[in-house]
Design a protein around this motif. Structure first.
Motif, PDB file in Angstrom:
ATOM      1  N   GLY A 191      -5.622  -0.934  -2.653  1.00 37.01           N
ATOM      2  CA  GLY A 191      -5.222   0.521  -3.027  1.00 37.01           C
ATOM      3  C   GLY A 191      -4.133   0.914  -2.093  1.00 37.01           C
TER       4      GLY A 191
ATOM      5  N   GLY B 137       2.777   6.219  -5.625  1.00 36.94           N
ATOM      6  CA  GLY B 137       2.656   6.362  -7.170  1.00 36.94           C
ATOM      7  C   GLY B 137       3.218   5.158  -7.835  1.00 36.94           C
ATOM      8  N   ALA B 138       3.674   4.006  -7.182  1.00 36.78           N
ATOM      9  CA  ALA B 138       4.051   2.999  -7.867  1.00 36.78           C
ATOM     10  C   ALA B 138       3.037   2.211  -8.773  1.00 36.78           C
ATOM     11  N   ARG B 139       3.058   1.946  -9.922  1.00 39.54           N
ATOM     12  CA  ARG B 139       1.740   1.101 -10.472  1.00 39.54           C
ATOM     13  C   ARG B 139       1.761  -0.102  -9.973  1.00 39.54           C
ATOM     14  N   PRO B 140       0.699  -0.894  -9.939  1.00 35.31           N
ATOM     15  CA  PRO B 140       0.619  -2.378  -9.566  1.00 35.31           C
ATOM     16  C   PRO B 140       1.797  -3.250 -10.278  1.00 35.31           C
TER      17      PRO B 140
ATOM     18  N   ALA C 114       0.634  -1.401   0.007  1.00 34.37           N
ATOM     19  CA  ALA C 114      -0.095  -0.003  -0.097  1.00 34.37           C
ATOM     20  C   ALA C 114       0.889   1.298   0.139  1.00 34.37           C
TER      21      ALA C 114
ATOM     22  N   VAL D  88       4.602  -2.310 -10.898  1.00 32.46           N
ATOM     23  CA  VAL D  88       5.851  -2.088 -10.097  1.00 32.46           C
ATOM     24  C   VAL D  88       6.012  -3.056  -8.895  1.00 32.46           C
TER      25      VAL D  88
ATOM     26  N   TRP E 138       3.831   1.529  -1.250  1.00 31.88           N
ATOM     27  CA  TRP E 138       4.455   1.539  -2.578  1.00 31.88           C
ATOM     28  C   TRP E 138       3.329   2.277  -3.538  1.00 31.88           C
ATOM     29  N   ARG E 139       2.144   1.919  -3.535  1.00 30.98           N
ATOM     30  CA  ARG E 139       0.999   2.424  -4.219  1.00 30.98           C
ATOM     31  C   ARG E 139       0.608   3.841  -3.914  1.00 30.98           C
TER      32      ARG E 139
END
Lengths: 232, 415
Positions: free
Chosen positions: B410, B323-326, B317, B328, B319-320
């Motif tokens: 998310g 701004g990390a895309r899934p 979460a 990533v 990472w997300r």
């Protein structure tokens, strides 16, 4: 500095697809640049959903969420993720940091996914250290693993991370709830100083109305958003 | 920075990650070890005899003939008469011929009677001749030359006396006619190392007082024996070299169709091939098993990643939210798995070389197998890359689950 409104929600309607839960509607809510707003709401009042909408994790079925002038629904999923990295600094309630990474790496993490923001930050290492020092963290903590810091220190690192590269909007989800009353106040003081210095707008969600004094506006969540329970 | 974070995440879970890496390392070491032993065995096997064009013996199977004449395993079912031997030796095609007479033993080692020409003609490992580590070849009737393993196992030096036992694993000894160690051969890694070599006439000499497999009462003095004609009545097998390789098949056919006695002539290379095909089944099974061990280790790693997913939802979460895309998140997990496999592979290679270095003298002594310590071959590097690739592939399953979880969660995970 941008003259766009950092956040606009216009006739937004959203429900989680495929599962029972809320239907959330936000008829009209907007923030001015550099404004600080406190949203008061009990847990279960739809605040997580609202934050997910603002951060572009989900898109509404109706209406428009506009962050810094951009309609989030107009971006594809990957672009929304990058947009979030570029424009929004996020502070959670707790467990904000990657415990195994150093303080510096944690602060610099959003820049990894946001080239523009990285450009604004200039020398990222120096900027990370400047923010941490301004937030009252000792310089020798920069290379320490974040997991070894106290909760109060971790929250300040989270603030530094949200502020690096001066995103137009800071979203904070009950960032003080894990702190005791005295640290809370000192923390908020540091947070406001730095948010002002960065020129960002601040949207904080909390259930604690005692925090209200420092904010430009204090709103109850139910004043701007309505929730209805729906079956799956 | 991402790589640093991946490594940081791995070191933060040092214990479970360490165990996983260890199991990958052990499986890789096992796999490469089996491969090493296999190629080593195959090479030393094929190196056992070279520059010999035909092996001749009584008619049996080609593998059996190869086993008893070259590997000293098993026994001949019949002998070749001296007359047949001389007929073959008289053929035009024959360049040289060396007789072998087997059947007696000394301690656990076999005794072979032959002519001094054996030392010139027997070649191994691509044409290498036998060499003397100490002493010299057969001079006197009662001289013996011993292989390196015989000398080492029994502690013999030049001039030591040897008493040959009649037959194999027998209690009757030819103690009336002791031999003297005349020479010790240098190590070859072939069955010659485990052989006591005496003259063909000596084999005849020690059996002078024997009639149809039993010792007769009388003892003929050695002085008398030395005056006797010690031409053998029969030999066990013979090694043959031809003048021109083109004549090999003609000679082979002639021997196989020899009317006076059923004989068999085989090409050593062909017989080795046949024998290896039999051994090869076990070889394939061994590779299969060690391959399964690698697969097991990778499945273990997959299970480890799966079980760690839940406690790492918070991390995902974060990472997300940053701004990390899934994608990533997926990449992170795959990168972690590839890192673990790479460390495991390197560690496995280190383990293998360590074990090889430790076990080499033992393996050499016990099995006559000299395992070369060389830098990893292209083939082995390919195996290592395959392990890393398979690990990345195996991690895709938990990574896809993390991908879906992070899409659903998310950045708001309630813990």
């Amino acid at each position: 500095m941008t003259t766009n409104a950092p956040l606009v929600l216009d006739r937004v309607g959203f429900r989680w697809p495929g599962r029972a839960g809320f239907r959330l509607t936000v008829p009209d809510f907007a923030m001015r640049p550099q404004e600080s707003v406190l949203l008061l709401g009990e847990s279960g009042s739809g605040k997580s959903t609202l934050l997910s909408l603002i951060c572009g994790i989900v898109v509404p079925q109706q209406g428009v969420v506009r962050v810094d002038g951009t309609d989030l629904a107009s971006l594809r999923a990957g672009a929304r993720d990058r947009f979030r990295a570029e424009r929004i600094g996020v502070i959670f309630q707790q467990f904000n940091l990657l415990p195994y990474a150093s303080v510096e790496d944690n602060v610099r993490l959003p820049l990894r996914f946001a080239p523009d923001r990285r450009g604004r930050a200039g020398d990222a290492g120096a900027e990370a250290e400047r923010l941490c020092l301004a937030l009252g963290l000792a310089p020798e903590l920069m290379s320490a693993p974040a997991g070894r810091l106290s909760v109060g220190q971790q929250q300040r690192v989270a603030v530094a991370r949200a502020l690096i590269g001066q995103p137009p909007l800071i979203v904070a989800d009950e960032p003080t709830s894990a702190l005791d009353a005295r640290t809370q106040d000192a923390f908020l003081g540091l947070l406001f100083d730095q948010v002002r210095a960065a020129g960002s707008a601040l949207l904080m969600v909390s259930h604690d109305d005692r925090l209200g004094a420092r904010f430009d506006r204090v709103l109850r969540l139910e004043d701007i958003a309505q929730t209805q329970r729906v079956a799956a | 920075m991402i790589l640093r974070l991946v490594l940081g995440s791995l070191t933060a879970r040092a214990l479970t990650v360490g165990m996983t890496i260890l199991s990958i390392a052990l499986s890789v070491a096992l796999f490469l070890g089996v491969e090493k032993v296999r190629t080593g065995a195959r090479a030393s096997f094929a190196d056992t005899i070279s520059d010999t064009d035909l092996i001749v013996g009584a008619r049996s199977g080609s593998v059996q003939l190869l086993l008893y004449s070259v590997f000293r395993i098993g026994n001949a079912t019949n002998n070749v008469t001296w007359q047949s031997y001389q007929d073959i030796a008289a053929r035009d095609e024959v360049d040289w011929i060396v007789p072998m007479s087997l059947g007696d033993s000394h301690k656990q080692f076999r005794v072979m009677g032959t002519t001094p020409e054996f030392f010139e003609r027997y070649k191994y490992r691509g044409g290498r001749p036998l060499a003397f580590a100490e002493g010299a070849g057969l001079g006197d009737l009662y001289d013996a030359v011993i292989g390196a393993d015989v000398a080492q196992a029994l502690g013999y030096t030049v001039d030591a006396p040897i008493v040959v036992a009649h037959g194999l694993a027998s209690f009757t000894e030819h103690d009336d006619q002791p031999f003297r160690v005349a020479g010790i051969l240098a190590k070859t890694g072939t069955p010659v190392d485990r052989t006591v070599i005496v003259g063909l006439d000596a084999i005849e000499a020690i059996h002078v007082d024997w009639k149809s497999g039993a010792k007769s009462g009388s003892v003929t003095p050695t002085e008398v024996i030395r005056q006797m004609d010690l031409e053998p009545a029969a030999i066990t097998a013979a090694l043959v070299g031809v003048k021109s390789r083109l004549q090999v098949f003609r000679l082979q056919r002639w021997i196989n169709e020899y009317p006076q006695e059923p004989l068999l002539a085989v090409l050593p290379g062909v017989a080795l091939q046949e024998l290896w095909q039999i051994v090869g089944v076990a070889e394939t099974a061994l590779i299969g098993v060690s391959g399964m061990v690698v697969v097991t280790a990778l499945i273990g790693m997959m299970a480890m990643i799966f079980s760690s997913l839940n406690e790492r939802r918070r991390e995902m979460a974060i990472w997300r939210a940053m701004g990390a895309r899934p994608g990533v998140i997926l990449g992170l997990l795959v990168a972690e798995a590839a890192c673990m496999a790479a460390i495991g592979a390197v560690l496995g290679v280190a383990l293998l070389y360590g074990a090889l270095w430790l076990a080499r003298p033992f393996v050499d002594q016990a099995f006559g197998l000299w395992l070369p310590i060389e830098p990893p071959s292209l083939q082995e590097l390919r195996v290592l890359l395959a392990v890393i690739g398979a690990a990345a592939l195996a991690s895709l399953l938990p990574a896809l689950r993390a991908y879906r979880l992070s899409l659903a969660d998310g950045m708001m995970v309630k813990i």
